[in-house]
Each structure stands twice: as C-alpha cells, then as structure tokens.
Design a protein around this motif. Structure first.
Motif, PDB file in Angstrom:
ATOM      1  N   ALA A   5       0.827  -1.190   0.000  1.00  0.00           N
ATOM      2  CA  ALA A   5       0.000   0.000   0.000  1.00  0.00           C
ATOM      3  C   ALA A   5       0.864   1.243   0.000  1.00  0.00           C
ATOM      4  O   ALA A   5       2.051   1.209   0.298  1.00  0.00           O
ATOM      5  CB  ALA A   5      -0.923   0.003   1.221  1.00  0.00           C
ATOM      6  N   LYS A   6       0.255   2.377  -0.322  1.00  0.00           N
ATOM      7  CA  LYS A   6       0.994   3.635  -0.383  1.00  0.00           C
ATOM      8  C   LYS A   6       1.727   3.922   0.916  1.00  0.00           C
ATOM      9  O   LYS A   6       2.813   4.479   0.914  1.00  0.00           O
ATOM     10  CB  LYS A   6       0.032   4.790  -0.687  1.00  0.00           C
ATOM     11  CG  LYS A   6      -0.505   4.797  -2.116  1.00  0.00           C
ATOM     12  CD  LYS A   6       0.542   5.246  -3.094  1.00  0.00           C
ATOM     13  CE  LYS A   6      -0.047   5.373  -4.502  1.00  0.00           C
ATOM     14  NZ  LYS A   6       0.954   5.799  -5.474  1.00  0.00           N
ATOM     15  N   THR A   7       1.134   3.548   2.037  1.00  0.00           N
ATOM     16  CA  THR A   7       1.756   3.839   3.327  1.00  0.00           C
ATOM     17  C   THR A   7       2.799   2.809   3.714  1.00  0.00           C
ATOM     18  O   THR A   7       3.471   2.969   4.722  1.00  0.00           O
ATOM     19  CB  THR A   7       0.691   3.875   4.432  1.00  0.00           C
ATOM     20  OG1 THR A   7      -0.013   2.635   4.435  1.00  0.00           O
ATOM     21  CG2 THR A   7      -0.276   5.016   4.208  1.00  0.00           C
ATOM     22  N   ILE A   8       2.946   1.733   2.908  1.00  0.00           N
ATOM     23  CA  ILE A   8       3.846   0.646   3.281  1.00  0.00           C
ATOM     24  C   ILE A   8       5.124   0.644   2.464  1.00  0.00           C
ATOM     25  O   ILE A   8       6.204   0.486   2.995  1.00  0.00           O
ATOM     26  CB  ILE A   8       3.133  -0.715   3.143  1.00  0.00           C
ATOM     27  CG1 ILE A   8       2.024  -0.814   4.191  1.00  0.00           C
ATOM     28  CG2 ILE A   8       4.108  -1.869   3.292  1.00  0.00           C
ATOM     29  CD1 ILE A   8       1.240  -2.102   4.127  1.00  0.00           C
ATOM     30  N   ALA A  90      -0.042   0.638 -13.175  1.00  0.00           N
ATOM     31  CA  ALA A  90      -1.021   1.159 -14.133  1.00  0.00           C
ATOM     32  C   ALA A  90      -1.158   0.277 -15.372  1.00  0.00           C
ATOM     33  O   ALA A  90      -2.166   0.355 -16.080  1.00  0.00           O
ATOM     34  CB  ALA A  90      -0.636   2.577 -14.550  1.00  0.00           C
ATOM     35  N   ASN A  91      -0.161  -0.567 -15.642  1.00  0.00           N
ATOM     36  CA  ASN A  91      -0.204  -1.419 -16.839  1.00  0.00           C
ATOM     37  C   ASN A  91      -0.812  -2.792 -16.578  1.00  0.00           C
ATOM     38  O   ASN A  91      -0.947  -3.589 -17.513  1.00  0.00           O
ATOM     39  CB  ASN A  91       1.207  -1.607 -17.396  1.00  0.00           C
ATOM     40  CG  ASN A  91       1.771  -0.332 -17.979  1.00  0.00           C
ATOM     41  OD1 ASN A  91       1.026   0.574 -18.347  1.00  0.00           O
ATOM     42  ND2 ASN A  91       3.089  -0.240 -18.054  1.00  0.00           N
ATOM     43  N   ALA A  92      -1.159  -3.094 -15.341  1.00  0.00           N
ATOM     44  CA  ALA A  92      -1.696  -4.422 -15.022  1.00  0.00           C
ATOM     45  C   ALA A  92      -3.023  -4.652 -15.741  1.00  0.00           C
ATOM     46  O   ALA A  92      -3.868  -3.757 -15.828  1.00  0.00           O
ATOM     47  CB  ALA A  92      -1.888  -4.556 -13.518  1.00  0.00           C
ATOM     48  N   ARG A  93      -3.191  -5.871 -16.226  1.00  0.00           N
ATOM     49  CA  ARG A  93      -4.421  -6.263 -16.898  1.00  0.00           C
ATOM     50  C   ARG A  93      -4.734  -7.716 -16.543  1.00  0.00           C
ATOM     51  O   ARG A  93      -3.921  -8.426 -15.962  1.00  0.00           O
ATOM     52  CB  ARG A  93      -4.287  -6.124 -18.426  1.00  0.00           C
ATOM     53  CG  ARG A  93      -4.138  -4.691 -18.934  1.00  0.00           C
ATOM     54  CD  ARG A  93      -5.391  -3.868 -18.705  1.00  0.00           C
ATOM     55  NE  ARG A  93      -5.296  -2.531 -19.278  1.00  0.00           N
ATOM     56  CZ  ARG A  93      -4.825  -1.468 -18.628  1.00  0.00           C
ATOM     57  NH1 ARG A  93      -4.369  -1.603 -17.390  1.00  0.00           N
ATOM     58  NH2 ARG A  93      -4.801  -0.284 -19.216  1.00  0.00           N
ATOM     59  N   ILE A 128      -7.043   1.746  -7.759  1.00  0.00           N
ATOM     60  CA  ILE A 128      -5.911   0.842  -7.535  1.00  0.00           C
ATOM     61  C   ILE A 128      -4.594   1.600  -7.616  1.00  0.00           C
ATOM     62  O   ILE A 128      -3.730   1.475  -6.740  1.00  0.00           O
ATOM     63  CB  ILE A 128      -5.954  -0.318  -8.549  1.00  0.00           C
ATOM     64  CG1 ILE A 128      -7.129  -1.248  -8.218  1.00  0.00           C
ATOM     65  CG2 ILE A 128      -4.637  -1.089  -8.555  1.00  0.00           C
ATOM     66  CD1 ILE A 128      -7.392  -2.303  -9.265  1.00  0.00           C
ATOM     67  N   VAL A 129      -4.420   2.402  -8.653  1.00  0.00           N
ATOM     68  CA  VAL A 129      -3.172   3.156  -8.810  1.00  0.00           C
ATOM     69  C   VAL A 129      -2.968   4.117  -7.642  1.00  0.00           C
ATOM     70  O   VAL A 129      -1.851   4.297  -7.150  1.00  0.00           O
ATOM     71  CB  VAL A 129      -3.167   3.909 -10.152  1.00  0.00           C
ATOM     72  CG1 VAL A 129      -1.993   4.879 -10.225  1.00  0.00           C
ATOM     73  CG2 VAL A 129      -3.097   2.924 -11.317  1.00  0.00           C
ATOM     74  N   ASP A 130      -4.058   4.711  -7.167  1.00  0.00           N
ATOM     75  CA  ASP A 130      -3.962   5.670  -6.062  1.00  0.00           C
ATOM     76  C   ASP A 130      -3.625   4.997  -4.736  1.00  0.00           C
ATOM     77  O   ASP A 130      -3.136   5.659  -3.814  1.00  0.00           O
ATOM     78  CB  ASP A 130      -5.281   6.436  -5.903  1.00  0.00           C
ATOM     79  CG  ASP A 130      -5.511   7.440  -7.023  1.00  0.00           C
ATOM     80  OD1 ASP A 130      -4.544   7.741  -7.753  1.00  0.00           O
ATOM     81  OD2 ASP A 130      -6.657   7.902  -7.176  1.00  0.00           O
ATOM     82  N   ASN A 131      -3.878   3.693  -4.617  1.00  0.00           N
ATOM     83  CA  ASN A 131      -3.725   3.024  -3.327  1.00  0.00           C
ATOM     84  C   ASN A 131      -2.651   1.943  -3.295  1.00  0.00           C
ATOM     85  O   ASN A 131      -2.427   1.335  -2.248  1.00  0.00           O
ATOM     86  CB  ASN A 131      -5.061   2.403  -2.910  1.00  0.00           C
ATOM     87  CG  ASN A 131      -6.062   3.443  -2.457  1.00  0.00           C
ATOM     88  OD1 ASN A 131      -6.045   3.878  -1.317  1.00  0.00           O
ATOM     89  ND2 ASN A 131      -6.929   3.873  -3.374  1.00  0.00           N
ATOM     90  N   LEU A 132      -1.998   1.703  -4.418  1.00  0.00           N
ATOM     91  CA  LEU A 132      -0.953   0.681  -4.455  1.00  0.00           C
ATOM     92  C   LEU A 132       0.348   1.274  -4.971  1.00  0.00           C
ATOM     93  O   LEU A 132       0.366   1.916  -6.019  1.00  0.00           O
ATOM     94  CB  LEU A 132      -1.349  -0.478  -5.379  1.00  0.00           C
ATOM     95  CG  LEU A 132      -2.221  -1.598  -4.828  1.00  0.00           C
ATOM     96  CD1 LEU A 132      -2.411  -2.661  -5.907  1.00  0.00           C
ATOM     97  CD2 LEU A 132      -1.605  -2.221  -3.594  1.00  0.00           C
ATOM     98  N   ASP A 133       1.422   1.038  -4.254  1.00  0.00           N
ATOM     99  CA  ASP A 133       2.744   1.330  -4.779  1.00  0.00           C
ATOM    100  C   ASP A 133       3.383   0.073  -5.342  1.00  0.00           C
ATOM    101  O   ASP A 133       4.399   0.152  -6.024  1.00  0.00           O
ATOM    102  CB  ASP A 133       3.646   1.917  -3.689  1.00  0.00           C
ATOM    103  CG  ASP A 133       3.629   3.434  -3.695  1.00  0.00           C
ATOM    104  OD1 ASP A 133       3.380   4.013  -4.762  1.00  0.00           O
ATOM    105  OD2 ASP A 133       3.854   4.035  -2.635  1.00  0.00           O
TER     106      ASP A 133
END
Length: 278
Positions: A5-8, A90-93, A128-133
């Motif tokens: 996650a963004k915080t991790i 962002a490229n995950a599908r 997803i992009v906003d919440n996953l690094d």
C-alpha cells in the motif's frame, strides 16, 4: 502475494530502529567503491529499477557476507533472466489486475476474468493506482515509482518481492482465492520470511538469526499487518515457532529443507512454472 500500500512501500524498509535511507543497506568496507559507489548508482542509470539493479550488482560482488552476496546476486540473476517480470501498476491487466482489485476495492471487481486483456473500469483502475505502490502475483512484480525513489530502498524491496515469487507466496496467502480471505498463519510466514530476507541483505555483518528475526517481527508489527497466526496448525507443540523458523531458514536441521520456504532465489529451487494456484 504481498500488497504494498501507499503507506507501506519503502516505509517498511525504514521501519527498523535506527535505520535511515542513508544506511538502508550496509555496504561497509566490503564495497570496493565505498561512498562513491552509492553516488554512482543514482547517476549512471536511467530508471529507478536500473539503479536498484546496480545496487544489487555491487552487493553481489562486494557484499560483506556470503548470504548478503547470494541474496543480491541471485535476485539480480532471476530478474536479468526475465524469470521475474517487472511492470507498472497502471499497466496491469487480466487476472493480475483482478487480484489487485480484490485486495483494494473488492466490490468493483466482478467475477475472475478469463481474458488477459481485462481492464475493469477507469474508476476502478484509478482507485488501484492511487492506493498501491506495488503488488506481486506469480512471477510478476508491479510498482508505482518516481525518479525520487531511493535505489537502495528499491533494491531491498526487490529482494523481498523476489522472495515471494520464489516461494509462490500468492498460493499460500489465501484460504479462498475468489474472496481473498487471508490464511492468517501461512500469510504471516510468507511475510515474515520476506522481511527476514531483507534484513540479511541490509544488515551485512550485523545480521544474525536473532537480529533479523526480531527486526522482521518488529517491521510487521509497526506496519500493522494485523495477522493472527496459529502456529499449532503447522508446528504442533513447538514452544518457540519463530525462533525455529528463523533457524531452519538459515540451516535446516529438524525440519525438511524448504518446509518454511527458501531465502535465496537460486535456480535449483526456483518454481518450475507459475500456473494458477487453484
């Protein structure tokens, strides 16, 4: 699987007491290039991943301990051989994106897709992009990186994530793959082992079984993973399960080799395939 996650992401690499971005990996006197090598890693490569691979290459050659060199060298080898694939979140599908969705915004995912091109909705992808690094599934790693990403931090993250790939963590993480209900005990072991491997990379000659056991445990507590393992399920009657697991990962004695997974991603223990877990 390890959801970052963004915080991790990268916070996990700094969470240990006394550890800062400046000393996240202890190159020490074992590095032939010293401080100049650290500077070069940030200047001679064009992307954060390439810079991190430079750090691993340096540690593979000049690391302070045999295990530090092995972790760096074998992680680098698996990536360079394209046995681990790296892309942007962002490229995950397809099914990889669907698994991300189940962990981040489960009500927006629908049924598991069969099409490799499945892309969900624009709103779902933005969430997803906003919440996953970062994310790992199979032999695929996904990151959201910037030019400000510290290559030493990312090098340690790559060791952590490749450890998940090596041990097919996503196949052990869940009780139910459709709902993503976490198996508390097995998921704990997957994360503990990956943080444990990070410690052996980062600490150099300071790394011991006891030090890395406590640091891996501490990081998981500080990041509030919130897992409640029941070790009686996998180690009946064991009074000190984490001590036993930590010892066995370094020197299998009482349990069969690989009972708790592997630390070093050597080719001889690399998965034969990355077929779906279920």
């Amino acid at each position: 699987m390890r959801r970052i996650a963004k915080t991790i992401l990268f916070t996990s690499l700094l969470a240990m007491a006394g550890c800062s971005s400046a000393d996240i990996i202890d190159l020490g006197s074992g590095s032939s290039n010293g401080d100049s090598a650290k500077a070069d890693h940030g200047e001679n490569s064009s992307s954060p991943v390439e810079k991190a691979l430079d750090v691993l290459a340096d540690l593979a050659q000049n690391g302070q301990t045999e295990l530090q060199r092995a972790l760096a060298g074998e992680t680098l080898a698996r990536i360079q051989a394209k046995e681990v694939l790296i892309d942007q979140v962002a490229n995950a599908r397809g099914v990889d994106l669907w698994h991300m969705c189940k962990d981040i915004t489960p009500n927006d995912c629908g049924d598991r897709p069969e099409e490799s091109s499945w892309s969900g909705t624009p709103a779902m992808r933005r969430t997803i992009v906003d919440n996953l690094d970062g994310y790992q599934w199979g032999n695929r790693l996904y990151f959201t990186l910037t030019e400000d990403t510290d290559p030493r931090n990312l090098a340690a993250t790559l060791v952590h994530e490749v450890n998940h790939v090596l041990n097919r963590s996503e196949c052990n993480y869940y009780q139910d793959f459709d709902t993503h209900e976490v198996d508390q005990t097995r998921a704990f072991v997957e994360e503990f082992r990956a943080f444990y491997s990070e410690c052996w990379l980062k600490q150099g000659t300071k790394a011991t079984v006891a030090v890395c056991r406590e640091q891996a445990k501490q990081v998981m507590e500080e990041l509030e993973y919130g897992m409640t393992p029941d070790f009686e399920e996998i180690m009946p009657g064991e009074l000190n399960p984490l001590e036993q697991i930590s010892e066995e990962l370094i020197n299998p004695r009482f349990w069969e080799d690989g009972s708790f997974g592997y630390l070093v991603p050597e080719f001889k223990v690399w998965p034969e395939d990355f077929d779906p877990c279920d």
